[in-house]
Design an enzyme around this catalytic site. Structure first.
Site, PDB file in Angstrom:
ATOM      1  N   TYR A 100      40.224  25.595 -22.505  1.00  0.00           N
ATOM      2  CA  TYR A 100      38.958  24.833 -22.563  1.00  0.00           C
ATOM      3  C   TYR A 100      39.007  24.148 -21.210  1.00  0.00           C
ATOM      4  O   TYR A 100      39.738  22.494 -21.186  1.00  0.00           O
ATOM      5  CB  TYR A 100      38.590  24.008 -23.115  1.00  0.00           C
TER       6      TYR A 100
ATOM      7  N   LYS B 192      33.001  25.227 -18.167  1.00  0.00           N
ATOM      8  CA  LYS B 192      32.470  26.306 -18.276  1.00  0.00           C
ATOM      9  C   LYS B 192      32.491  26.380 -16.543  1.00  0.00           C
ATOM     10  O   LYS B 192      32.232  25.933 -16.222  1.00  0.00           O
ATOM     11  CB  LYS B 192      30.580  26.632 -18.858  1.00  0.00           C
TER      12      LYS B 192
ATOM     13  N   ASP C  30      32.569  20.373 -10.570  1.00  0.00           N
ATOM     14  CA  ASP C  30      31.796  19.390 -11.762  1.00  0.00           C
ATOM     15  C   ASP C  30      33.054  18.355 -11.407  1.00  0.00           C
ATOM     16  O   ASP C  30      34.200  18.951 -11.823  1.00  0.00           O
ATOM     17  CB  ASP C  30      31.960  19.656 -13.593  1.00  0.00           C
TER      18      ASP C  30
HETATM   19  C1  F6R Z   1      29.447  21.924 -22.502  1.00  0.00           C
HETATM   20  C2  F6R Z   1      30.283  21.008 -21.952  1.00  0.00           C
HETATM   21  C3  F6R Z   1      29.972  19.795 -22.884  1.00  0.00           C
HETATM   22  C4  F6R Z   1      31.256  19.659 -23.602  1.00  0.00           C
HETATM   23  C5  F6R Z   1      31.134  18.404 -25.129  1.00  0.00           C
HETATM   24  C6  F6R Z   1      32.468  17.799 -25.355  1.00  0.00           C
HETATM   25  O1  F6R Z   1      30.423  23.372 -21.694  1.00  0.00           O
HETATM   26  O2  F6R Z   1      30.011  20.647 -20.750  1.00  0.00           O
HETATM   27  O3  F6R Z   1      29.249  20.683 -24.304  1.00  0.00           O
HETATM   28  O4  F6R Z   1      32.151  20.835 -23.850  1.00  0.00           O
HETATM   29  O5  F6R Z   1      30.249  17.567 -24.145  1.00  0.00           O
HETATM   30  O6  F6R Z   1      32.772  17.840 -24.070  1.00  0.00           O
HETATM   31  P1  F6R Z   1      34.197  16.560 -24.232  1.00  0.00           P
HETATM   32  O7  F6R Z   1      35.391  17.444 -24.488  1.00  0.00           O
HETATM   33  O8  F6R Z   1      34.490  16.883 -22.690  1.00  0.00           O
HETATM   34  O9  F6R Z   1      34.249  15.293 -25.405  1.00  0.00           O
HETATM   35 MG    MG Z   2      31.126  20.435 -17.099  1.00  0.00          MG
HETATM   36 MG    MG Z   3      28.204  22.026 -15.182  1.00  0.00          MG
END
Ligand code: F6R
Ligand code: MG
Ligand code: MG
Length: 367
Positions: free
Chosen positions: A230, A233, A11
């Site tokens: 984190y 995923k 990603d």
């Molecule tokens: C799960 C994922 C999304 C982000 C969520 C918050 O794998 O990619 O659910 O965790 O959109 O994203 P951030 O922390 O980047 O604001």
């Molecule tokens: Mg992602």
């Molecule tokens: Mg992804």
């Protein structure tokens, strides 16, 4: 002819949140691989599933080849520049280390590879999943390779009579790749005992006991083991050779109609049903649901045919509707119980601080 199939995915930025990469980014990656991969790769395909971009390629350089991996790494680094220029969200998200060293393992991108002598007809499947982790493939693989309820070839085909060898990895062990080999059908209860815990034990590969040939390779990266926090995923990729001594394509696809609840979904911290989707599908409801795509190819002298999008069929529309209902149902209980992952699997650190504060406010009542 002996060839290697490699799929490397990352990603490196997407439109409107963690939804899908931009067309410009994907085109850039395609052009980069077509240009820089000349002379190194025999063939390649670049695709996306959710917010992940995957490079599938064929070559004759064997597993974990430094030049092939560096090509993919450099392509993702170069793509990250495009993602930054466009202001894509999470640009370079999965490139967790500053410099390339040897191969992409431990650097962030996920990789699944197989080296084999091509059969005269060599059909294979390329799976990519988003908003989930490598254990998501445990149940479908268990059922396709051990259970005649899904794999009629276990009864009908002499080529599969001896069953399959599973190599299962303990992905919570970080000092080395800790694996166990177990044989189906004799040891299916042991296999099931491990695969029931998909956050810890993950199918790494499956091999025919009839021919010794490898049928399956799964990416086993756990991003939080690399970064310690984190970073998204793990969004696993998988290669599966099909037909002949291996299950038929439809026998591999069969258990995907279950839509098992897997870890991932919003903030990588929930359980959601794994939905089989069409090529290039994006992400939506509650940053999910967890999705899996599957393209079928034939490879001959290392050259790919065009792909067949196996989940793009009316049968799967009905399955997707059922799985949407499963997603709605578990979301009705929000943060409660099995809707959210256990403490150790939560992907965001905020809860740790919260729990530490609350811990101090607990008191012990006199008996
Ligand atoms: C799960 C994922 C999304 C982000 C969520 C918050 O794998 O990619 O659910 O965790 O959109 O994203 P951030 O922390 O980047 O604001
Ligand atoms: Mg992602
Ligand atoms: Mg992804």
């Amino acid at each position: 002819m002996k060839i290697t199939l490699s799929v490397i995915k990352a990603d490196i930025g997407s439109i409107g949140g963690h939804i899908k990469p931009s067309k410009r980014l994907k085109d850039h990656l395609k052009e980069y691989i077509a240009g820089e991969g000349r002379g190194l790769l025999i063939d390649h395909y670049v695709g996306s599933t959710g917010d992940d971009l995957a490079i599938l390629c064929s070559h004759q350089r064997g597993l974990l080849d430094e030049e092939v991996h560096k090509l993919a790494w450099d392509a993702f680094v170069s793509g990250t520049e495009v993602a930054k220029e466009q202001g894509l969200y999470g640009a370079g998200q999965d490139l967790l280390k500053d410099a390339f060293s040897g191969n992409v393992k431990g650097l962030g991108p996920a990789v699944a590879e197989m080296e084999f002598e091509e059969r005269p007809n060599e059909p294979f499947l390329f799976f990519a999943a988003d908003k989930t982790d490598p254990g998501a493939y445990n149940l479908p693989l268990y059922l396709s390779f051990t259970d005649p309820m899904h794999n009629s070839g276990l009864i009908l085909s002499p080529g599969m009579a001896k069953g399959f060898k599973f190599i299962i990895m303990d992905v919570s062990y970080t000092d080395a790749d800790r694996v166990i080999e177990l044989n189906a059908p004799e040891e299916i209860y042991d296999i099931a005992a491990l695969l029931r815990d998909p956050e810890r034990f993950v199918v790494e590969s499956i091999h025919s006991r009839e021919t010794g040939d490898q049928a399956v390779s799964v990416s086993t990266t756990r991003l939080h083991n690399i970064a310690g926090k984190y970073t998204g995923k793990d969004d696993p990729v998988m290669l599966a050779r099909v037909q002949g001594a291996f299950p038929a394509t439809g026998e591999i696809l069969s258990p995907f109609n279950i839509g098992p609840y897997v870890a991932g979904f919003m903030r990588g911290s929930h359980n959601g049903p794994l939905m089989p989707v069409k090529q290039d599908s994006s992400i939506s409801f509650f940053d999910g649901p967890p999705v899996v795509s599957c393209l079928a190819f034939c490879v001959h002298n290392g050259k790919f045919t065009e792909s067949a999008d196996v989940f793009d069929h009316p049968y799967w529309d009905h399955i997707r509707n059922n799985i949407s209902q499963k997603a709605t149902e578990i979301r009705r209980q929000g943060f409660f119980g099995s809707a959210m992952l256990p403490y150790g699997e939560l992907e965001y650190g905020g809860i740790v601080t919260k729990m530490e504060k609350l811990e101090q406010r607990f008191v012990n009542w006199e008996k």
